[in-house]
Each structure stands twice: as structure tokens, then as C-alpha cells.
Write a protein that holds these residues in place. Sequence first.
Motif, PDB file in Angstrom:
ATOM      1  N   GLY A   5       0.850  -1.190   0.000  1.00 43.20           N
ATOM      2  CA  GLY A   5       0.000   0.000   0.000  1.00 43.20           C
ATOM      3  C   GLY A   5       0.880   1.231   0.000  1.00 43.20           C
ATOM      4  N   HIS A   6       0.673   2.117   0.974  1.00 40.24           N
ATOM      5  CA  HIS A   6       1.499   3.323   1.100  1.00 40.24           C
ATOM      6  C   HIS A   6       2.739   3.075   1.960  1.00 40.24           C
ATOM      7  N   PHE A   7       2.870   1.888   2.505  1.00 37.87           N
ATOM      8  CA  PHE A   7       3.975   1.550   3.389  1.00 37.87           C
ATOM      9  C   PHE A   7       5.127   0.910   2.604  1.00 37.87           C
ATOM     10  N   THR A   8       6.341   1.071   3.129  1.00 38.26           N
ATOM     11  CA  THR A   8       7.517   0.416   2.582  1.00 38.26           C
ATOM     12  C   THR A   8       8.140  -0.437   3.683  1.00 38.26           C
ATOM     13  N   LEU A   9       8.257  -1.726   3.415  1.00 39.35           N
ATOM     14  CA  LEU A   9       8.900  -2.649   4.342  1.00 39.35           C
ATOM     15  C   LEU A   9      10.325  -2.870   3.853  1.00 39.35           C
ATOM     16  N   ASP A  10      11.301  -2.525   4.682  1.00 41.41           N
ATOM     17  CA  ASP A  10      12.711  -2.730   4.369  1.00 41.41           C
ATOM     18  C   ASP A  10      13.206  -3.894   5.222  1.00 41.41           C
ATOM     19  N   GLY A  52       5.766   7.560   4.479  1.00 41.95           N
ATOM     20  CA  GLY A  52       6.262   8.929   4.300  1.00 41.95           C
ATOM     21  C   GLY A  52       7.588   9.093   5.021  1.00 41.95           C
ATOM     22  N   ASN A  53       7.656  10.101   5.902  1.00 39.12           N
ATOM     23  CA  ASN A  53       8.889  10.347   6.661  1.00 39.12           C
ATOM     24  C   ASN A  53       8.932   9.596   7.985  1.00 39.12           C
ATOM     25  N   GLU A  54       7.833   8.937   8.336  1.00 36.81           N
ATOM     26  CA  GLU A  54       7.791   8.194   9.603  1.00 36.81           C
ATOM     27  C   GLU A  54       8.305   6.781   9.390  1.00 36.81           C
ATOM     28  N   GLN A  55       9.099   6.345  10.353  1.00 39.45           N
ATOM     29  CA  GLN A  55       9.708   5.022  10.242  1.00 39.45           C
ATOM     30  C   GLN A  55       9.607   4.305  11.590  1.00 39.45           C
ATOM     31  N   GLU A  56       9.181   3.045  11.540  1.00 37.61           N
ATOM     32  CA  GLU A  56       9.033   2.226  12.752  1.00 37.61           C
ATOM     33  C   GLU A  56      10.003   1.058  12.676  1.00 37.61           C
TER      34      GLU A  56
END
Length: 176
Positions: free
Chosen positions: A132-137, A146-150
Amino acid sequence: MVDVLYVEDETSLALIVSDSLEAHGFQVVHKQNGRDAVIAFKHKKPDIVVLDIMMPMMDGFSVAQEIRKVDLHTPIIFLTAMTQTEDVVKGFHLGANDYVRKPFKIEELIVRIEALTKKANIVQAQKQYQIGHFTLDTIKSTLSLGNEQEKLSFREVELLRRLYEHKDEVVPREEI
């Protein structure tokens, strides 16, 4: 040939297990303490790590943490006499792929090693997934929007990756 880093401080057990694994075609590097295991892992990355918990110099939990700092994909099996549920849960939270309680049958250990190394070999080399709008690294173990990272645990990364790779499918609980 599968390279196994086997970490066990009990010399007689280590000899029996190492010999049995080698007789089944595995290449075994045996270390008797956690500190030497971390050094060996970094020097020549094995295909799988079989790790006791109660060891001198550095316990198995600490070894797993050190390994997961540099490698999220090499399978880790804890092979230990620590059988409390809390220990098992802690092991999995630290990134273990399996937890075998002593006493054990060598045949069971061999089957578990074969299963985990087979899975590791077919894992895709893809490092980032767009969900979706999330990126899993998977290398950095992060989920970004966006600019938020968990920051995610090893288990969380593997769960998201597995669900992504099987989207629009039911993933059996046993696989997860």
C-alpha cells in the motif's frame, strides 16, 4: 553442502552431534562459547546456526542478538535444556527460527536443519516491499510511511514479508 555453526559447551554432546551431522553430509564448525561463535559467524557466515543458551563468555540469547544485528536471514535453532515457556518466547523474540529442547533425537534436529536451510535458500533476494502506502525494508527491519519510520523485530519483518508474498492467499498458521 550445508555449513552449520554449532555452539555447545558440553564437549561430549558436541562431539556426538557434530559427528552425526557430518555423517549426514553437513559441514560443521563447532565453537564452545558465545564469544567465539560471534567471531566465527562474522568471519564465515554459515547457512544455519545451532545454538545452546547456557554457555561461558556470552550466552546464546546474546549471541542471537549479535547475529541479528548483522544478519536477519540466517536461520537460528536454539538447542537447549532451558525449557520454560518464557525462555522459548524470548528465543523467538530474539530472532530464532526454531527451538529444540534437550534431550532430543538427532533425526529431529537434522530434519529441522534441512527444512530451515531449504526455506532460507528459496527466500527472495528482494530487500524492500511496497505494501500500500507503506515500505517494508527487510535489511533495516523498518516499516515506513512517508517520513515516519518504525523499527520492527525480526519476527515482525518475517511475518509481513510472508503475508506480502502470499497476498490474496490464506497462509496456514503452521507456516507463520
